[in-house]
Motif scaffolding. Structure first.
Motif, PDB file in Angstrom:
ATOM      1  N   GLY A  65      -5.716  -6.072  11.973  1.00 30.65           N
ATOM      2  CA  GLY A  65      -6.970  -6.820  11.973  1.00 30.65           C
ATOM      3  C   GLY A  65      -7.406  -7.341  10.623  1.00 30.65           C
ATOM      4  O   GLY A  65      -8.548  -7.809  10.474  1.00 30.65           O
ATOM      5  N   ILE A  66      -6.539  -7.281   9.619  1.00 28.28           N
ATOM      6  CA  ILE A  66      -6.936  -7.744   8.286  1.00 28.28           C
ATOM      7  C   ILE A  66      -6.562  -9.212   8.144  1.00 28.28           C
ATOM      8  O   ILE A  66      -5.450  -9.569   7.749  1.00 28.28           O
ATOM      9  CB  ILE A  66      -6.303  -6.884   7.178  1.00 28.28           C
ATOM     10  N   ASP A  67      -7.516 -10.063   8.484  1.00 24.33           N
ATOM     11  CA  ASP A  67      -7.336 -11.504   8.287  1.00 24.33           C
ATOM     12  C   ASP A  67      -7.941 -11.889   6.941  1.00 24.33           C
ATOM     13  O   ASP A  67      -8.331 -11.012   6.145  1.00 24.33           O
ATOM     14  CB  ASP A  67      -7.968 -12.285   9.435  1.00 24.33           C
ATOM     15  N   ALA A  68      -8.035 -13.158   6.660  1.00 27.83           N
ATOM     16  CA  ALA A  68      -8.545 -13.604   5.361  1.00 27.83           C
ATOM     17  C   ALA A  68      -9.981 -13.146   5.140  1.00 27.83           C
ATOM     18  O   ALA A  68     -10.370 -12.768   4.026  1.00 27.83           O
ATOM     19  CB  ALA A  68      -8.439 -15.124   5.259  1.00 27.83           C
ATOM     20  N   ASP A  69     -10.791 -13.158   6.206  1.00 24.73           N
ATOM     21  CA  ASP A  69     -12.197 -12.752   6.072  1.00 24.73           C
ATOM     22  C   ASP A  69     -12.322 -11.269   5.759  1.00 24.73           C
ATOM     23  O   ASP A  69     -13.073 -10.878   4.857  1.00 24.73           O
ATOM     24  CB  ASP A  69     -12.955 -13.095   7.354  1.00 24.73           C
ATOM     25  N   VAL A  70     -11.605 -10.426   6.496  1.00 18.20           N
ATOM     26  CA  VAL A  70     -11.682  -8.985   6.246  1.00 18.20           C
ATOM     27  C   VAL A  70     -11.159  -8.658   4.851  1.00 18.20           C
ATOM     28  O   VAL A  70     -11.719  -7.820   4.137  1.00 18.20           O
ATOM     29  CB  VAL A  70     -10.908  -8.209   7.325  1.00 18.20           C
ATOM     30  N   ALA A  71     -10.096  -9.320   4.429  1.00 21.55           N
ATOM     31  CA  ALA A  71      -9.554  -9.093   3.093  1.00 21.55           C
ATOM     32  C   ALA A  71     -10.565  -9.467   2.022  1.00 21.55           C
ATOM     33  O   ALA A  71     -10.752  -8.736   1.039  1.00 21.55           O
ATOM     34  CB  ALA A  71      -8.260  -9.879   2.912  1.00 21.55           C
ATOM     35  N   ARG A  72     -11.232 -10.604   2.208  1.00 24.96           N
ATOM     36  CA  ARG A  72     -12.250 -11.016   1.228  1.00 24.96           C
ATOM     37  C   ARG A  72     -13.396 -10.019   1.189  1.00 24.96           C
ATOM     38  O   ARG A  72     -13.876  -9.660   0.104  1.00 24.96           O
ATOM     39  CB  ARG A  72     -12.772 -12.404   1.586  1.00 24.96           C
ATOM     40  N   ARG A  73     -13.835  -9.550   2.360  1.00 28.38           N
ATOM     41  CA  ARG A  73     -14.919  -8.574   2.403  1.00 28.38           C
ATOM     42  C   ARG A  73     -14.519  -7.267   1.731  1.00 28.38           C
ATOM     43  O   ARG A  73     -15.316  -6.631   1.030  1.00 28.38           O
ATOM     44  CB  ARG A  73     -15.332  -8.330   3.853  1.00 28.38           C
ATOM     45  N   ALA A  74     -13.265  -6.858   1.931  1.00 30.52           N
ATOM     46  CA  ALA A  74     -12.790  -5.634   1.285  1.00 30.52           C
ATOM     47  C   ALA A  74     -12.802  -5.783  -0.233  1.00 30.52           C
ATOM     48  O   ALA A  74     -13.262  -4.884  -0.958  1.00 30.52           O
ATOM     49  CB  ALA A  74     -11.388  -5.293   1.781  1.00 30.52           C
ATOM     50  N   ALA A  75     -12.308  -6.913  -0.710  1.00 31.21           N
ATOM     51  CA  ALA A  75     -12.293  -7.142  -2.158  1.00 31.21           C
ATOM     52  C   ALA A  75     -13.720  -7.202  -2.713  1.00 31.21           C
ATOM     53  O   ALA A  75     -14.011  -6.629  -3.774  1.00 31.21           O
ATOM     54  CB  ALA A  75     -11.539  -8.426  -2.467  1.00 31.21           C
ATOM     55  N   ASP A  76     -14.622  -7.863  -2.002  1.00 29.71           N
ATOM     56  CA  ASP A  76     -16.004  -7.950  -2.450  1.00 29.71           C
ATOM     57  C   ASP A  76     -16.676  -6.585  -2.493  1.00 29.71           C
ATOM     58  O   ASP A  76     -17.563  -6.335  -3.320  1.00 29.71           O
ATOM     59  CB  ASP A  76     -16.802  -8.888  -1.541  1.00 29.71           C
ATOM     60  N   ALA A  77     -16.265  -5.687  -1.583  1.00 28.38           N
ATOM     61  CA  ALA A  77     -16.842  -4.344  -1.540  1.00 28.38           C
ATOM     62  C   ALA A  77     -16.272  -3.439  -2.627  1.00 28.38           C
ATOM     63  O   ALA A  77     -16.795  -2.341  -2.849  1.00 28.38           O
ATOM     64  CB  ALA A  77     -16.599  -3.720  -0.170  1.00 28.38           C
ATOM     65  N   GLY A  78     -15.193  -3.879  -3.276  1.00 24.13           N
ATOM     66  CA  GLY A  78     -14.633  -3.091  -4.366  1.00 24.13           C
ATOM     67  C   GLY A  78     -13.305  -2.435  -4.066  1.00 24.13           C
ATOM     68  O   GLY A  78     -12.787  -1.684  -4.897  1.00 24.13           O
ATOM     69  N   VAL A  79     -12.727  -2.682  -2.885  1.00 26.25           N
ATOM     70  CA  VAL A  79     -11.392  -2.146  -2.603  1.00 26.25           C
ATOM     71  C   VAL A  79     -10.405  -2.806  -3.563  1.00 26.25           C
ATOM     72  O   VAL A  79     -10.290  -4.029  -3.605  1.00 26.25           O
ATOM     73  CB  VAL A  79     -10.986  -2.395  -1.137  1.00 26.25           C
ATOM     74  N   GLN A  80      -9.696  -1.992  -4.314  1.00 27.05           N
ATOM     75  CA  GLN A  80      -8.833  -2.524  -5.367  1.00 27.05           C
ATOM     76  C   GLN A  80      -7.387  -2.695  -4.943  1.00 27.05           C
ATOM     77  O   GLN A  80      -6.661  -3.504  -5.516  1.00 27.05           O
ATOM     78  CB  GLN A  80      -8.896  -1.584  -6.588  1.00 27.05           C
ATOM     79  N   SER A  81      -6.966  -1.901  -3.959  1.00 30.61           N
ATOM     80  CA  SER A  81      -5.570  -1.952  -3.529  1.00 30.61           C
ATOM     81  C   SER A  81      -5.507  -1.745  -2.029  1.00 30.61           C
ATOM     82  O   SER A  81      -6.181  -0.870  -1.487  1.00 30.61           O
ATOM     83  CB  SER A  81      -4.749  -0.873  -4.242  1.00 30.61           C
ATOM     84  N   LEU A  82      -4.688  -2.554  -1.365  1.00 30.40           N
ATOM     85  CA  LEU A  82      -4.425  -2.387   0.057  1.00 30.40           C
ATOM     86  C   LEU A  82      -2.958  -2.054   0.239  1.00 30.40           C
ATOM     87  O   LEU A  82      -2.084  -2.786  -0.215  1.00 30.40           O
ATOM     88  CB  LEU A  82      -4.750  -3.659   0.838  1.00 30.40           C
ATOM     89  N   SER A  83      -2.691  -0.924   0.913  1.00 35.68           N
ATOM     90  CA  SER A  83      -1.329  -0.554   1.258  1.00 35.68           C
ATOM     91  C   SER A  83      -1.171  -0.673   2.764  1.00 35.68           C
ATOM     92  O   SER A  83      -1.968  -0.118   3.528  1.00 35.68           O
ATOM     93  CB  SER A  83      -1.022   0.880   0.802  1.00 35.68           C
ATOM     94  N   VAL A  84      -0.169  -1.411   3.191  1.00 33.63           N
ATOM     95  CA  VAL A  84       0.084  -1.618   4.617  1.00 33.63           C
ATOM     96  C   VAL A  84       1.356  -0.873   5.005  1.00 33.63           C
ATOM     97  O   VAL A  84       2.355  -0.896   4.277  1.00 33.63           O
ATOM     98  CB  VAL A  84       0.204  -3.118   4.943  1.00 33.63           C
ATOM     99  N   SER A  85       1.323  -0.227   6.141  1.00 31.21           N
ATOM    100  CA  SER A  85       2.479   0.505   6.634  1.00 31.21           C
ATOM    101  C   SER A  85       3.505  -0.467   7.209  1.00 31.21           C
ATOM    102  O   SER A  85       3.222  -1.157   8.187  1.00 31.21           O
ATOM    103  CB  SER A  85       2.047   1.501   7.713  1.00 31.21           C
ATOM    104  N   ILE A  86       4.671  -0.520   6.588  1.00 32.57           N
ATOM    105  CA  ILE A  86       5.786  -1.326   7.079  1.00 32.57           C
ATOM    106  C   ILE A  86       6.953  -0.372   7.296  1.00 32.57           C
ATOM    107  O   ILE A  86       7.458   0.238   6.357  1.00 32.57           O
ATOM    108  CB  ILE A  86       6.169  -2.446   6.094  1.00 32.57           C
ATOM    109  N   ASP A  87       7.388  -0.243   8.543  1.00 32.65           N
ATOM    110  CA  ASP A  87       8.341   0.802   8.911  1.00 32.65           C
ATOM    111  C   ASP A  87       9.646   0.238   9.442  1.00 32.65           C
ATOM    112  O   ASP A  87      10.125   0.630  10.508  1.00 32.65           O
ATOM    113  CB  ASP A  87       7.709   1.732   9.951  1.00 32.65           C
ATOM    114  N   GLY A  88      10.222  -0.686   8.677  1.00 24.88           N
ATOM    115  CA  GLY A  88      11.525  -1.204   9.068  1.00 24.88           C
ATOM    116  C   GLY A  88      11.509  -2.701   9.262  1.00 24.88           C
ATOM    117  O   GLY A  88      10.523  -3.388   8.960  1.00 24.88           O
ATOM    118  N   ALA A  89      12.626  -3.232   9.740  1.00 21.88           N
ATOM    119  CA  ALA A  89      12.721  -4.650  10.091  1.00 21.88           C
ATOM    120  C   ALA A  89      11.767  -4.934  11.255  1.00 21.88           C
ATOM    121  O   ALA A  89      11.294  -4.018  11.928  1.00 21.88           O
ATOM    122  CB  ALA A  89      14.163  -4.988  10.454  1.00 21.88           C
TER     123      ALA A  89
END
Length: 389
Positions: free
Chosen positions: A97-121
């Motif tokens: 659910g992290i689209d451009a809007d959610v990402a911008r809101r996270a950055a504005d709130a002070g989230v400095q790093s986003l780690s996404v779970s990628i588990d293979g091809a």
């Protein structure tokens, strides 16, 4: 129970906080069986008070997880409060659910790093996550986060489905400009306990660890932090590549010393992955965080731990004093008690030198609750003839 000097001396550096158990994925290897919110999750006001207590305890970084942290009403207020208190703030997500809007809101709130779970091809990742398109959504989330000004990273659980696809994950990491990659071995906790065929066998480490060492070198050459999780077993020949330590390095369990875990209802553990059963020190609705940290045996068990609770192979291991059976979460999830860590490269190498291997066999199933586990037996058997499994 009274606080001791050793309890006051230890301060957690990192807190991993499950803001909600609500999730928009249903991953087959999810230790918390995330999906529905817990019925008694903390309110926003209660969560903000927890932020205050974390800062006063000396926590330096808070990682918000779930479920999915962005599905918690008020997650932006919590992130902003963390930063206002001088702590670093990161988020781990499946990315759906992290689209451009959610990402911008996270950055504005002070989230400095986003780690996404990628588990293979892509196909393997989607199978593990239980949703077609989950891999594409995760990669898109990383790009949205980078465009919003956040650092991006990947985390990967290694199992029998994806163990030969880690190079593909590395290439995705490079492509999105990731600054870090954390890897851990899938253990039979939560939904992973329901699928024994998903899990690595101890002898699989003999093929896996040289490849991990190669990937660690590739990451180092690109300035990417390669972080081997605490259950990537110790004291094999590649330890210096994984953690910058040689065979004499001290790498025992850090739960309740450097790390702290919070469940969404206010339960406090020494590590976020530890089972709720037996490892919750208390609840923040009933006790202050500092009292739970300093006074509860569930949180302070590693601070003056010796080797008395080691058993099985680990009790007689050359590295027992340094390792103390390594990751408590792994031992508990497989065998129902700490003190015997079957996912150990040194242990697998020693058995192979004797023409033996260990095999994990399920004995009883998990009961279907968050952070639950079944029980397994460790079978020592002759190494099979070449070509046989």
């Amino acid at each position: 129970m009274d606080a001791r000097e050793v309890d006051r001396r230890h301060q957690p550096i990192h807190c991993v906080w499950e803001l909600t158990l609500r999730c928009d994925l249903a991953c087959h290897h999810c230790g918390s069986r995330a999906g529905r919110a817990r019925p008694d999750e903390l309110s926003v006001d209660q969560a903000l008070d927890v932020v205050r207590q974390l800062a006063e305890l000396g926590v330096q970084e808070v990682t918000l997880i779930g479920g999915e942290a962005y599905l918690y009403e008020g997650w932006e207020r919590v992130a902003r409060a963390i930063r206002d208190r001088g702590m670093a703030c990161a988020m781990v997500s499946g990315g759906r659910g992290i689209d451009a809007d959610v990402a911008r809101r996270a950055a504005d709130a002070g989230v400095q790093s986003l780690s996404v779970s990628i588990d293979g091809a892509p196909a393997t990742h989607d199978r593990l996550r239980g949703l077609a398109g989950a891999h594409a959504a995760g990669i898109a989330a990383l790009r949205h986060a980078a465009a919003a000004g956040m650092q991006v990273a990947l985390n990967t659980q290694i199992n029998r489905l994806n163990r030969h696809e880690l190079e593909d994950v590395h290439d995705r990491l490079v492509d999105v400009g990731g600054h870090g990659w954390q890897l851990a071995l899938t253990v039979p906790a939560g939904r992973a306990a329901d699928d024994p065929e998903l899990l690595l066998q101890p002898y699989d480490l003999l093929e896996l660890f040289p490849r991990l060492a190669d990937l660690a070198e590739r990451c180092q050459a690109r300035g990417v932090t390669f972080l081997a999780g605490n259950n990537v077993g110790y004291f094999g020949p590649y330890e210096h590549r994984f953690r910058g330590l040689f065979r004499s390095g001290c790498t025992d369990c850090t739960a309740g010393r450097l790390v702290l875990g919070l469940e969404a209802n206010g339960d406090v553990k020494g590590c976020p992955s530890l089972p709720t059963r037996n490892w919750v020190g208390g609840n923040l609705r009933d006790h202050s965080l500092v009292d739970l940290w300093e006074r509860t045996p569930e949180l302070r068990f590693t601070r003056d731990r010796g080797t008395d609770d080691l058993w099985g192979y680990c009790a007689g291991c050359y590295y027992a004093e340094s390792c103390k059976a390594g990751c408590t979460w792994t031992s508990e999830s497989f065998l129902g008690r700490r003190g015997n860590q079957p996912y150990c490269h040194h242990r697998a190498l020693e058995h192979r030198a004797q023409g033996l291997r260990e095999r994990l066999v399920p004995r009883s199933p998990a009961i279907g609750e968050p952070f639950d586990y079944g029980l397994w037996d460790v079978v020592v058997e002759p190494w099979p003839p070449e070509g046989d499994e």
